[in-house]
Enzyme design. Structure first.
Site, PDB file in Angstrom:
ATOM      1  N   ASN A 152      47.981  69.706  40.843  1.00 55.47           N
ATOM      2  CA  ASN A 152      46.759  69.899  40.061  1.00 55.47           C
ATOM      3  C   ASN A 152      45.844  68.684  40.214  1.00 55.47           C
ATOM      4  O   ASN A 152      46.297  67.542  40.320  1.00 55.47           O
ATOM      5  CB  ASN A 152      47.052  70.224  38.593  1.00 55.47           C
ATOM      6  CG  ASN A 152      47.942  69.212  37.890  1.00 55.47           C
ATOM      7  OD1 ASN A 152      48.754  68.547  38.515  1.00 55.47           O
ATOM      8  ND2 ASN A 152      47.792  69.111  36.583  1.00 55.47           N
ATOM      9  N   GLU A 205      42.511  67.200  38.400  1.00 58.28           N
ATOM     10  CA  GLU A 205      41.609  67.331  37.248  1.00 58.28           C
ATOM     11  C   GLU A 205      40.296  66.585  37.483  1.00 58.28           C
ATOM     12  O   GLU A 205      40.096  65.956  38.522  1.00 58.28           O
ATOM     13  CB  GLU A 205      42.337  66.823  35.990  1.00 58.28           C
ATOM     14  CG  GLU A 205      43.567  67.663  35.685  1.00 58.28           C
ATOM     15  CD  GLU A 205      44.277  67.288  34.398  1.00 58.28           C
ATOM     16  OE1 GLU A 205      43.991  66.201  33.835  1.00 58.28           O
ATOM     17  OE2 GLU A 205      45.122  68.095  33.951  1.00 58.28           O
ATOM     18  N   GLU A 262      48.875  75.570  42.035  1.00 57.68           N
ATOM     19  CA  GLU A 262      49.052  76.792  42.841  1.00 57.68           C
ATOM     20  C   GLU A 262      47.821  77.030  43.717  1.00 57.68           C
ATOM     21  O   GLU A 262      47.935  77.390  44.887  1.00 57.68           O
ATOM     22  CB  GLU A 262      49.261  78.011  41.925  1.00 57.68           C
ATOM     23  CG  GLU A 262      50.507  77.930  41.062  1.00 57.68           C
ATOM     24  CD  GLU A 262      50.283  77.267  39.706  1.00 57.68           C
ATOM     25  OE1 GLU A 262      49.448  76.357  39.616  1.00 57.68           O
ATOM     26  OE2 GLU A 262      50.943  77.669  38.745  1.00 57.68           O
ATOM     27  N   CYS A 280      45.283  81.771  38.551  1.00 58.06           N
ATOM     28  CA  CYS A 280      46.182  81.535  39.689  1.00 58.06           C
ATOM     29  C   CYS A 280      46.975  82.791  40.035  1.00 58.06           C
ATOM     30  O   CYS A 280      47.246  83.058  41.204  1.00 58.06           O
ATOM     31  CB  CYS A 280      47.112  80.361  39.410  1.00 58.06           C
ATOM     32  SG  CYS A 280      46.268  78.770  39.554  1.00 58.06           S
TER      33      CYS A 280
HETATM   34  N1  THU Z   1      48.105  73.710  35.553  1.00 53.39           N
HETATM   35  C1  THU Z   1      48.536  73.963  36.825  1.00 53.39           C
HETATM   36  O1  THU Z   1      48.271  73.179  37.750  1.00 53.39           O
HETATM   37  N2  THU Z   1      49.245  75.088  37.048  1.00 53.39           N
HETATM   38  C2  THU Z   1      49.654  75.936  36.073  1.00 53.39           C
HETATM   39  O2  THU Z   1      50.365  76.891  36.378  1.00 53.39           O
HETATM   40  C3  THU Z   1      49.254  75.747  34.682  1.00 53.39           C
HETATM   41  C4  THU Z   1      48.346  74.588  34.433  1.00 53.39           C
HETATM   42  C5  THU Z   1      47.379  72.457  35.302  1.00 53.39           C
HETATM   43  C6  THU Z   1      45.919  72.574  34.996  1.00 53.39           C
HETATM   44  C7  THU Z   1      45.665  71.277  34.249  1.00 53.39           C
HETATM   45  O3  THU Z   1      45.443  70.230  35.194  1.00 53.39           O
HETATM   46  C8  THU Z   1      46.988  70.995  33.560  1.00 53.39           C
HETATM   47  O4  THU Z   1      47.955  71.801  34.184  1.00 53.39           O
HETATM   48  C9  THU Z   1      46.989  71.286  32.074  1.00 53.39           C
HETATM   49  O5  THU Z   1      46.508  72.552  31.813  1.00 53.39           O
END
Ligand code: THU
Length: 133
Positions: free
Chosen positions: A44, A46, A57, A91
């Site tokens: 992820n 941000e 994902e 996702c």
């Molecule tokens: N997040 C993911 O990368 N994948 C998931 O399946 C759920 C949430 C991330 C998004 C954000 O950076 C952090 O988790 C908190 O929501």
């Protein structure tokens, strides 16, 4: 657990360290295995504009497509919390785009599979637009 899934968990766990998640402090990593048995990872990413966060994902799918592949055989998702992390709704639709009914999504911790689901279980009645009809 087969050796390929063990490798996918290991790759995802290593990638977890590269998650850019200073705002939520919730790191997530994903490893895709394609129908050609190639592995692609993503984390992820941000942003200070919170809504721009990209999920692990989606990062992994982008890496796969950028490398010229489009078919997901299986996928591992794991979070830094070591507890089950289930893909968000957006996702799920992106995973669906590159999946078959046999594609397995393994929700893991660093050591093992906690749950394995098909994309149909994660996203029943998914939206699909047939551009050819
Ligand atoms: N997040 C993911 O990368 N994948 C998931 O399946 C759920 C949430 C991330 C998004 C954000 O950076 C952090 O988790 C908190 O929501």
């Amino acid at each position: 657990m087969d050796s390929q899934t063990t490798k996918m968990i290991s790759n995802a766990y290593q990638a977890l360290a590269h998650s850019y998640s200073p705002y939520s402090k919730f790191s997530v990593a994903c490893c895709i295995c394609t129908d050609k048995d190639n592995l692609y990872t993503g984390v992820n990413v941000e942003n200070s504009s919170y809504g721009l966060a990209v999920c692990a994902e989606t990062s992994a799918i982008s890496a796969m497509v950028s490398a010229g592949e489009q078919r997901i055989k299986s996928m591992v998702v794991l979070a830094g919390t070591n507890s089950l992390c289930s893909p968000c709704g957006a996702c799920r639709q992106r995973i669906y785009e590159f999946s078959t009914p046999d594609t397995l999504i393994h929700l893991c911790n660093k050591d093992s599979i906690l749950r394995s689901l098909t994309i149909n279980e994660l996203l029943p009645l998914a939206f699909k637009f047939d551009f050819n009809s």
